[in-house]
Design a protein around this motif. Structure first.
Motif, PDB file in Angstrom:
ATOM      1  N   GLY A   1       0.797  -1.215   0.000  1.00 41.38           N
ATOM      2  CA  GLY A   1       0.000   0.000   0.000  1.00 41.38           C
ATOM      3  C   GLY A   1       0.831   1.266   0.000  1.00 41.38           C
ATOM      4  N   TYR A   2       0.128   2.403   0.099  1.00 41.42           N
ATOM      5  CA  TYR A   2       0.786   3.703  -0.037  1.00 41.42           C
ATOM      6  C   TYR A   2       0.826   4.508   1.248  1.00 41.42           C
ATOM      7  CZ  TYR A   2       0.180   2.732  -4.982  1.00 41.42           C
ATOM      8  OH  TYR A   2       0.212   2.151  -6.216  1.00 41.42           O
ATOM      9  N   GLY A   3      -0.079   4.204   2.176  1.00 44.69           N
ATOM     10  CA  GLY A   3      -0.193   5.034   3.375  1.00 44.69           C
ATOM     11  C   GLY A   3       0.856   4.717   4.423  1.00 44.69           C
ATOM     12  N   ARG A   4       0.525   5.033   5.677  1.00 42.66           N
ATOM     13  CA  ARG A   4       1.446   4.735   6.761  1.00 42.66           C
ATOM     14  C   ARG A   4       1.363   3.255   7.111  1.00 42.66           C
ATOM     15  NH1 ARG A   4       0.458   7.455  11.708  1.00 42.66           N
ATOM     16  NH2 ARG A   4      -1.660   6.797  11.270  1.00 42.66           N
ATOM     17  N   LEU A   5       2.456   2.726   7.674  1.00 44.79           N
ATOM     18  CA  LEU A   5       2.499   1.301   7.989  1.00 44.79           C
ATOM     19  C   LEU A   5       1.357   0.902   8.922  1.00 44.79           C
ATOM     20  CD1 LEU A   5       4.020  -1.358   7.646  1.00 44.79           C
ATOM     21  CD2 LEU A   5       5.380  -0.747   9.649  1.00 44.79           C
ATOM     22  N   GLY A   6       1.112   1.763   9.945  1.00 44.22           N
ATOM     23  CA  GLY A   6       0.042   1.467  10.893  1.00 44.22           C
ATOM     24  C   GLY A   6      -1.323   1.395  10.215  1.00 44.22           C
ATOM     25  N   ASP A   7      -1.541   2.286   9.241  1.00 40.58           N
ATOM     26  CA  ASP A   7      -2.812   2.274   8.513  1.00 40.58           C
ATOM     27  C   ASP A   7      -2.955   1.006   7.694  1.00 40.58           C
ATOM     28  OD1 ASP A   7      -3.333   4.738   9.521  1.00 40.58           O
ATOM     29  OD2 ASP A   7      -2.567   5.824   7.773  1.00 40.58           O
ATOM     30  N   TRP A   8      -1.815   0.568   7.161  1.00 38.36           N
ATOM     31  CA  TRP A   8      -1.867  -0.663   6.369  1.00 38.36           C
ATOM     32  C   TRP A   8      -2.263  -1.847   7.264  1.00 38.36           C
ATOM     33  CZ3 TRP A   8       1.850  -4.905   5.952  1.00 38.36           C
ATOM     34  CH2 TRP A   8       1.462  -5.844   4.995  1.00 38.36           C
ATOM     35  N   PHE A   9      -1.647  -1.913   8.467  1.00 37.86           N
ATOM     36  CA  PHE A   9      -2.035  -2.981   9.401  1.00 37.86           C
ATOM     37  C   PHE A   9      -3.542  -2.941   9.657  1.00 37.86           C
ATOM     38  CE2 PHE A   9       2.433  -3.188  11.438  1.00 37.86           C
ATOM     39  CZ  PHE A   9       2.776  -4.265  10.638  1.00 37.86           C
ATOM     40  N   SER A  10      -4.074  -1.727   9.899  1.00 39.03           N
ATOM     41  CA  SER A  10      -5.505  -1.696  10.232  1.00 39.03           C
ATOM     42  C   SER A  10      -6.378  -1.995   9.016  1.00 39.03           C
ATOM     43  CB  SER A  10      -5.910  -0.395  10.915  1.00 39.03           C
ATOM     44  OG  SER A  10      -5.242   0.684  10.392  1.00 39.03           O
ATOM     45  N   SER A  11      -5.898  -1.666   7.804  1.00 41.95           N
ATOM     46  CA  SER A  11      -6.732  -2.014   6.652  1.00 41.95           C
ATOM     47  C   SER A  11      -6.787  -3.531   6.469  1.00 41.95           C
ATOM     48  CB  SER A  11      -6.245  -1.308   5.388  1.00 41.95           C
ATOM     49  OG  SER A  11      -5.146  -1.967   4.826  1.00 41.95           O
ATOM     50  N   VAL A  12      -5.670  -4.206   6.758  1.00 42.75           N
ATOM     51  CA  VAL A  12      -5.687  -5.678   6.654  1.00 42.75           C
ATOM     52  C   VAL A  12      -6.581  -6.268   7.743  1.00 42.75           C
ATOM     53  CG1 VAL A  12      -4.306  -7.784   6.782  1.00 42.75           C
ATOM     54  CG2 VAL A  12      -3.409  -5.782   5.597  1.00 42.75           C
ATOM     55  N   SER A  13      -6.511  -5.682   8.931  1.00 42.12           N
ATOM     56  CA  SER A  13      -7.350  -6.216  10.022  1.00 42.12           C
ATOM     57  C   SER A  13      -8.819  -5.941   9.750  1.00 42.12           C
ATOM     58  CB  SER A  13      -6.928  -5.608  11.359  1.00 42.12           C
ATOM     59  OG  SER A  13      -7.374  -4.274  11.432  1.00 42.12           O
ATOM     60  N   GLY A  14      -9.101  -4.980   8.832  1.00 38.59           N
ATOM     61  CA  GLY A  14     -10.480  -4.645   8.508  1.00 38.59           C
ATOM     62  C   GLY A  14     -11.149  -5.625   7.557  1.00 38.59           C
ATOM     63  N   PHE A  15     -10.366  -6.489   6.902  1.00 39.26           N
ATOM     64  CA  PHE A  15     -10.997  -7.485   6.030  1.00 39.26           C
ATOM     65  C   PHE A  15     -11.849  -8.418   6.882  1.00 39.26           C
ATOM     66  CE2 PHE A  15      -7.054  -7.164   3.100  1.00 39.26           C
ATOM     67  CZ  PHE A  15      -7.559  -6.011   2.533  1.00 39.26           C
ATOM     68  N   LYS A  16     -13.033  -8.723   6.362  1.00 38.94           N
ATOM     69  CA  LYS A  16     -13.980  -9.527   7.116  1.00 38.94           C
ATOM     70  C   LYS A  16     -13.372 -10.857   7.560  1.00 38.94           C
ATOM     71  CE  LYS A  16     -18.801 -10.701   6.823  1.00 38.94           C
ATOM     72  NZ  LYS A  16     -19.412 -11.658   5.926  1.00 38.94           N
ATOM     73  N   ALA A  17     -12.596 -11.466   6.660  1.00 37.72           N
ATOM     74  CA  ALA A  17     -12.013 -12.779   6.952  1.00 37.72           C
ATOM     75  C   ALA A  17     -11.025 -12.711   8.115  1.00 37.72           C
ATOM     76  CB  ALA A  17     -11.314 -13.330   5.710  1.00 37.72           C
ATOM     77  N   ASN A  18     -10.531 -11.505   8.411  1.00 41.07           N
ATOM     78  CA  ASN A  18      -9.512 -11.373   9.464  1.00 41.07           C
ATOM     79  C   ASN A  18     -10.063 -10.816  10.768  1.00 41.07           C
ATOM     80  OD1 ASN A  18      -7.817 -12.177   7.418  1.00 41.07           O
ATOM     81  ND2 ASN A  18      -7.115 -10.106   6.943  1.00 41.07           N
ATOM     82  N   SER A  19     -11.391 -10.860  10.929  1.00 41.31           N
ATOM     83  CA  SER A  19     -11.971 -10.185  12.093  1.00 41.31           C
ATOM     84  C   SER A  19     -11.541 -10.827  13.422  1.00 41.31           C
ATOM     85  CB  SER A  19     -13.499 -10.165  11.993  1.00 41.31           C
ATOM     86  OG  SER A  19     -13.978 -11.464  11.753  1.00 41.31           O
ATOM     87  N   ASP A  20     -11.101 -12.081  13.367  1.00 41.75           N
ATOM     88  CA  ASP A  20     -10.664 -12.730  14.606  1.00 41.75           C
ATOM     89  C   ASP A  20      -9.183 -12.530  14.919  1.00 41.75           C
ATOM     90  OD1 ASP A  20     -13.185 -13.652  15.060  1.00 41.75           O
ATOM     91  OD2 ASP A  20     -12.846 -15.585  14.061  1.00 41.75           O
ATOM     92  N   ALA A  21      -8.430 -12.017  13.958  1.00 42.36           N
ATOM     93  CA  ALA A  21      -6.988 -11.888  14.160  1.00 42.36           C
ATOM     94  C   ALA A  21      -6.680 -10.835  15.220  1.00 42.36           C
ATOM     95  CB  ALA A  21      -6.317 -11.524  12.840  1.00 42.36           C
ATOM     96  N   ASP A  22      -5.610 -11.077  15.963  1.00 45.42           N
ATOM     97  CA  ASP A  22      -5.248 -10.187  17.063  1.00 45.42           C
ATOM     98  C   ASP A  22      -4.302  -9.086  16.581  1.00 45.42           C
ATOM     99  OD1 ASP A  22      -4.524  -8.944  19.393  1.00 45.42           O
ATOM    100  OD2 ASP A  22      -3.362 -10.636  20.180  1.00 45.42           O
ATOM    101  N   PHE A  23      -4.865  -7.966  16.126  1.00 40.43           N
ATOM    102  CA  PHE A  23      -4.050  -6.851  15.654  1.00 40.43           C
ATOM    103  C   PHE A  23      -3.855  -5.804  16.752  1.00 40.43           C
ATOM    104  CE2 PHE A  23      -4.728  -8.467  11.362  1.00 40.43           C
ATOM    105  CZ  PHE A  23      -3.570  -8.072  10.710  1.00 40.43           C
ATOM    106  N   SER A  24      -3.866  -6.232  18.000  1.00 44.58           N
ATOM    107  CA  SER A  24      -3.690  -5.276  19.096  1.00 44.58           C
ATOM    108  C   SER A  24      -2.274  -4.714  19.075  1.00 44.58           C
ATOM    109  CB  SER A  24      -3.941  -5.975  20.425  1.00 44.58           C
ATOM    110  OG  SER A  24      -2.952  -6.962  20.628  1.00 44.58           O
ATOM    111  N   ASP A  25      -2.108  -3.531  19.662  1.00 45.97           N
ATOM    112  CA  ASP A  25      -0.782  -2.917  19.727  1.00 45.97           C
ATOM    113  C   ASP A  25       0.222  -3.851  20.385  1.00 45.97           C
ATOM    114  OD1 ASP A  25      -1.793  -0.735  18.524  1.00 45.97           O
ATOM    115  OD2 ASP A  25      -1.838   0.551  20.316  1.00 45.97           O
TER     116      ASP A  25
END
Lengths: 262, 212
Positions: free
Chosen positions: B87-111
């Motif tokens: 992606g093009y944005g900030r690394l943190g934003d990229w992490f949250s966009s991946v965690s936003g995919f429906k299939a990944n709703s259970d993944a632990d993207f906590s800080d």
């Protein structure tokens, strides 16, 4: 208050003005004389013919002929949209035709029935003229929208495929590109609305005022047509993209290569 | 876990595979070797359905990869290559966009989880605020590895993921994947850290046979 007619002789005087660009083109060797005169000739001829055609269209004012002519206008718009994009006509013709027709007809019907409250919804003066304005103005947005959507996914295919590999659904993977393309397509319309009346007097208003309408009627029509253009543009851009998805992607969510003109 | 069955594939008239058979068992660690252009990356593309073979089939966990099943395969396999396009944005934003995919709703993207993995892979926390385009190749690769670990993928397809790392980190990353008995890993790498691992099996893409 009638519009002052321009006699054929007077129109000839307008052509005399062309001496200015021709003279400049020759003096500065702009190499544009031929192309310029050809375009002027083509425009004059086309408008002359459409003038005769519209005269009869308004005279007959037959709803079926009017609707048929609108469909011809839509078809021409569809072909120029495809020609302006990098897509193959055979693949995207039907979906683009459907989205242009749906967007144009829906908005026109709404305006003619609820806003202007015409007794005859397919009245040539409103259907053809307003339809032409909607098509002409949403066309550019459509070309930009569909072209940037598919081209940016192709150019960015690594990032696109990578998001698929991270578990994105097809919808989730193409959404960022959809967002970008629709924003790009709408940008000029939104920008021109914000400066309307200050920077330039819009064509429709100028026409209405010259035609004898008072400025307060003219601005109401202008406001109406600007909103109609905005709505029909976003509607047709989104519909075009959504309806072409099935043709342009494989069941695996990857872009088909054979949708692009070489 | 992954089985290539009589795969034939060609690009623009150039034959890549003609009847390739290869099976990677669950938990196996495989290093694919051979000169470039031999089709190592195509192999990964086949598993993820980015490339469709002219004939033959790919099986993932016993299921034939097709237009329907491929969407599930992509939720189970992680793919990281040498120049990840995150992606093009900030690394943190990229992490949250991946965690936003429906299939990944259970993944632990906590800080906490992200910081823990960043620490293990020798990445500084303030990287999260940086633009992805400002990151070095090695930082991007490690960020992609972090995402695949958070997504708890069990199958890893790794294409030159250690090329931009220093010696210590190469060892650490290779150990993370090759010493975890749960993971099935196929990797392409010129780094000897992978092939030197006692757990590694070697498949020679030129001779199309197991070397070890």
């Amino acid at each position: 208050m009638e519009t002052v007619d321009i006699s054929i002789f007077s129109l000839g005087l307008v052509f005399l003005l062309l001496a200015v660009p021709v003279g400049m083109s020759v003096y500065y060797r702009l190499n544009m004389t031929g192309a310029m005169l050809f375009s002027v000739l083509r425009m004059s001829l086309q408008l002359f013919l459409i003038g005769i055609f519209l005269k009869y269209l308004f005279l007959w004012n037959n709803p079926f002929i009017n609707a048929a002519w609108l469909i011809v206008m839509i078809l021409v718009a569809v072909f120029s949209a495809i020609k302006g994009s990098s897509m193959k006509a055979k693949k995207v013709l039907v979906p683009i035709f459907i989205s242009f027709s749906a967007a144009t007809f829906l908005i026109l019907l709404y305006i003619n029935v609820f806003v202007i409250r015409l007794d005859m919804v397919f009245d040539a003066r409103y259907l053809i003229v307003l339809g032409g304005m909607l098509l002409g103005n949403s066309l550019r947005g459509n070309i930009v929208g569909i072209d940037s959507f598919y081209r940016s996914i192709r150019k960015d295919s690594k990032r696109y495929l990578y998001s698929l590999s991270l578990g994105a659904s097809h919808h989730e993977a193409y959404l960022p590109y959809l967002k970008e393309s629709v924003q790009l397509a709408l940008k000029p319309t939104v920008a021109s609305m914000a400066t309307m009346g200050i920077v330039a007097l819009p064509g429709m208003m100028t026409g209405a005022i010259l035609g004898g309408a008072s400025p307060d009627v003219a601005i109401k029509y202008q406001i109406m047509i600007m909103i109609a253009i905005l709505v029909s543009t976003i509607l047709s851009v989104l519909l075009t993209i959504v309806l072409t998805l099935k043709v342009c992607f494989t069941g695996y969510g990857t872009l088909r290569e054979d949708i692009f003109e070489k | 876990m992954i089985k290539f069955d009589k795969i034939c594939l060609s690009f623009d008239g150039k034959k890549i595979f003609s009847g390739l058979d290869l099976e990677i068992a669950s938990g196996e660690k495989v290093v694919l070797s051979g000169r470039s252009g031999i089709g190592k990356s195509s192999l990964f593309g086949l598993v993820l359905g980015f490339i469709v073979p002219d004939s033959g089939s790919v099986f993932f966990d016993g299921v034939r990869v097709d237009e329907k099943s491929v969407w599930d395969v992509r939720k189970k396999a992680a793919f990281v290559d040498q120049d990840v396009s995150a992606g093009y944005g900030r690394l943190g934003d990229w992490f949250s966009s991946v965690s936003g995919f429906k299939a990944n709703s259970d993944a632990d993207f906590s800080d906490d989880r992200i910081f823990e993995l960043m620490d293990r892979l020798d990445l500084k926390k303030d990287l999260l605020g940086k633009n992805v385009s400002e990151l070095s190749g090695g930082e991007r690769q490690r960020s992609a590895l972090i995402v695949s670990l958070i997504l708890k993928r069990k199958v890893f397809l790794l294409d030159e993921v250690t090329s931009a790392l220093d010696k210590e980190l190469k060892k650490k990353v290779a150990a993370m994947f090759f010493e975890d008995a749960d993971l099935t890993v196929a990797c392409v790498s010129h780094d000897p850290v992978w092939s030197e691992s006692p757990n590694a099996r070697m498949f020679d893409m030129e001779a199309l046979e197991w070397k070890r």
